[in-house]
Write a protein that holds these residues in place. Sequence first.
Motif, PDB file in Angstrom:
ATOM      1  N   ASP A 501       0.295  -1.562   0.707  1.00 21.21           N
ATOM      2  CA  ASP A 501       0.179  -0.085   0.200  1.00 21.21           C
ATOM      3  C   ASP A 501       1.070   1.323  -0.013  1.00 21.21           C
ATOM      4  N   SER A 537       0.356  -5.294   3.690  1.00 23.16           N
ATOM      5  CA  SER A 537      -0.851  -4.255   3.979  1.00 23.16           C
ATOM      6  C   SER A 537       0.069  -3.375   5.428  1.00 23.16           C
ATOM      7  N   TYR A 557      -3.780  -4.248  -4.578  1.00 19.55           N
ATOM      8  CA  TYR A 557      -2.626  -5.104  -4.405  1.00 19.55           C
ATOM      9  C   TYR A 557      -1.268  -5.060  -4.823  1.00 19.55           C
TER      10      TYR A 557
END
Length: 821
Positions: A501, A537, A557
Amino acid sequence: MMIVSSPRKSPEKDQEKTPKRKRPAKPPPAPFFAPKNLRTEAAAAIPSSSPAFATPAHPLRPFQAPAPAKAAILPILLPPATLRPLAFRTFTKKHNLTLTSTALQELATFIGRHCGSGWREEGLAEKVLEEVSRQWKNRNGGVIVDGTSPELKDILQNLEGNMSGGKIITGGGRRSGLSRQNSLMLEPTDDADHSKTTRLGLRPSGLLQREDSQASFGMSSMGIEEETEDEGVKDARRWLKVIHAFEQPRFAYNVNKKHFERITSKPSLLPSALHKTEAFRNRYNVIHQRLLRNESFQTSAVTSTRNAASRTSASSTSMQSHKITPIANLLGRHGSNHMLLGMLVILPTGSLAISDLTGTIVLDLSHAVAIPADSAWFTPGMIVLVDGVYEEEEESIGKGLSGSSGVGGTIGGKFQGFFIGQPPCEKRRATLGVSGLDGNSKDDHTIGGGFGWIDFLGVGSERAVGSRMRRLESRLLRSSSAHETPSQRGKIIILGELNLDQPRSLQALRKILSLYAVADTSDEETPLSFVITGNFSQHAVMVKGAGSGGSIEYKEYFDALASTLSDFPSLLTSSTFVFVPGDNDGWVSAFSGGAAVPLPRKPVPELFTSRIRRAFASANAGIANQEKGVGGEAIWTSNPSRLSLFGPAHEIVLFRDDISARLRRASVRLKGQKPAPPAQEQDGEEDVTMSGAADGGGADGEDAMDIDSSQQPPVVSQKEEIPYDVQAARKLVKTLLDQGYLAPFRQATRPVHWDFTSPMFLYPLPTALVLVDTTAPAFCVTYEGCHVMNPGSILVSGKRGAARWVEYEVGRVGKVRECTF
């Protein structure tokens, strides 16, 4: 009344069945006594199919060879003492097995009954003992051969049906019980020289072409054939295997047999509470037996006699061995000095205590110091050594905690600890009982003891295939000259935490991959494997909080990661990419909310990684030798997991956890210990060994200083000169490897599935440990022959546009590398 007469049997039919009867003690009838031209009534009733074409009225019966009859053997009573020298030479000297008295009695009875008086002159007993030992190792029965074990009884029962005349039948009949067609069998021949050699018990050279029996043990699990050392095998990645935590064999230490036994029961994620006690007992027994193998805890009759004769001398005091006292034995021994081995626990009242398999006692560490000073962490959940004095409180007997005194309960009084330390670690070569495991010796040989025959990973045991795999490794990876530049093929690139991210993480990944990508697809110019770890993440996904976008953004992602990897087809077709998840990855983070999740944890679901798999499939679709299985692949594994290269030759543990921060939060404050400053980033130091100087130790780090030795006091002046990053790395590595466990915490701090504790053990010590900890500085440390690497995060904190990773050369050392992007 109706009388039903039974059909009369034909005398010819009775005569036909007579020669087919088998009587073990009666030889078959002579050929001229056999009936001639026998035919059944069914055959006689068959009419001619075509009389006009002169077809015989009775079809010709196909010839059937008579069943081989067993030769008569006169049983004898063979004393076990007479068979002992031959059994010792076969089982102990050749196969490194130990026979108990009951097993020797069973073998002597079996050989006397089935081999008779020719057990020695004709060499029949040697063949039987050789076959029994080989089948025992194939069944992974252990080092000690027990006569009461069902494995030995089953082996003798199968062998009994394959013997005739004291010899093992090589084919036909019931040979299916034996796994080899030419196993230990010398066929009779008319050659006089051969018959003489057989009677003397010697094996003619060239008749049996087989390797040592040790090379056949553990080979079935690896799928290794005789063609493994052919010149056609040139890719070392063929011997790279990723072992998931949920697929790893589970073992438990048996105190009575002093051996590891495989757990055959089906594991469960929701077992009964009894399994929690079994997990603690197994962990304690492993450390206890490892401690008793240490020289400091071994007693000697000669040393005891010398110490008794000269108790006042200083030299005799240094030679005294330590002794571990069970907690239950402290009752009634007020004021005596003892050494305890137990787990640090917190009682319901909030007091710190120590617990072993016999009981629990309150622990007072207000005056305790660590040995060596400030070299390891001590947190509840660790199994530690405490030296101190037992103090019994008479006024508290029958009250409070001491009301449950006794074996299995909390003992009254307290234990005043003066010294506390970690149980010393044991090298891998000592655990497996084999020397030359670090590449310095080409010829591996047994040094005594150890668990070398145990296949801990399911890839073959060390003593069975270790030496053969190292020969294969030297041919595929190692260069002939020491001054020659090592090939990229023998390297594993370890990337730290990759937060997808963060857009700068993919830029850093692209820069690192471009350094190893080549124009062509030559396997010699690309690394063996890439290890990429999570958290993928920054926040726990699928909890709809703290900036988490849920499963849809989480899938995007990985789609962006697939696009980045597709730009390097040369790596996708020649390297293995291994992805290790973190605590914030799916699906387990959906109910954890970012907290510590139970270990081991499963890989990222295929639902999110399908685009990456398609990228690898598209890159490998165009290679010419796809049918040989040499294309690259993406493997999503568990946390923790293991990489096995060349079988048991290289065991690399992959573990993602912020264990350094958890140790600082839960550690026990000792006397004179200063609070740890915040973690700092390491800039200059890349390769640190466990020595007093920064460059101590050899190329392998094997000869580095043993810092867990309590006989040499620490030098304060040297510790002040060592940077904090180096000292923090050593402290973390020593704590983890001495515990031999990846999660040495309480269940409330770091939960572990009770039925899956075997993947958490670091015993035997692996050859390398990849510990991805973002709360600790990046380091490469070698301790007791185990190389521990921490790449940290792929983005360097405090530096803009800097990427960091670890380049590990298999079997040697790793280096922390940085680049700008």
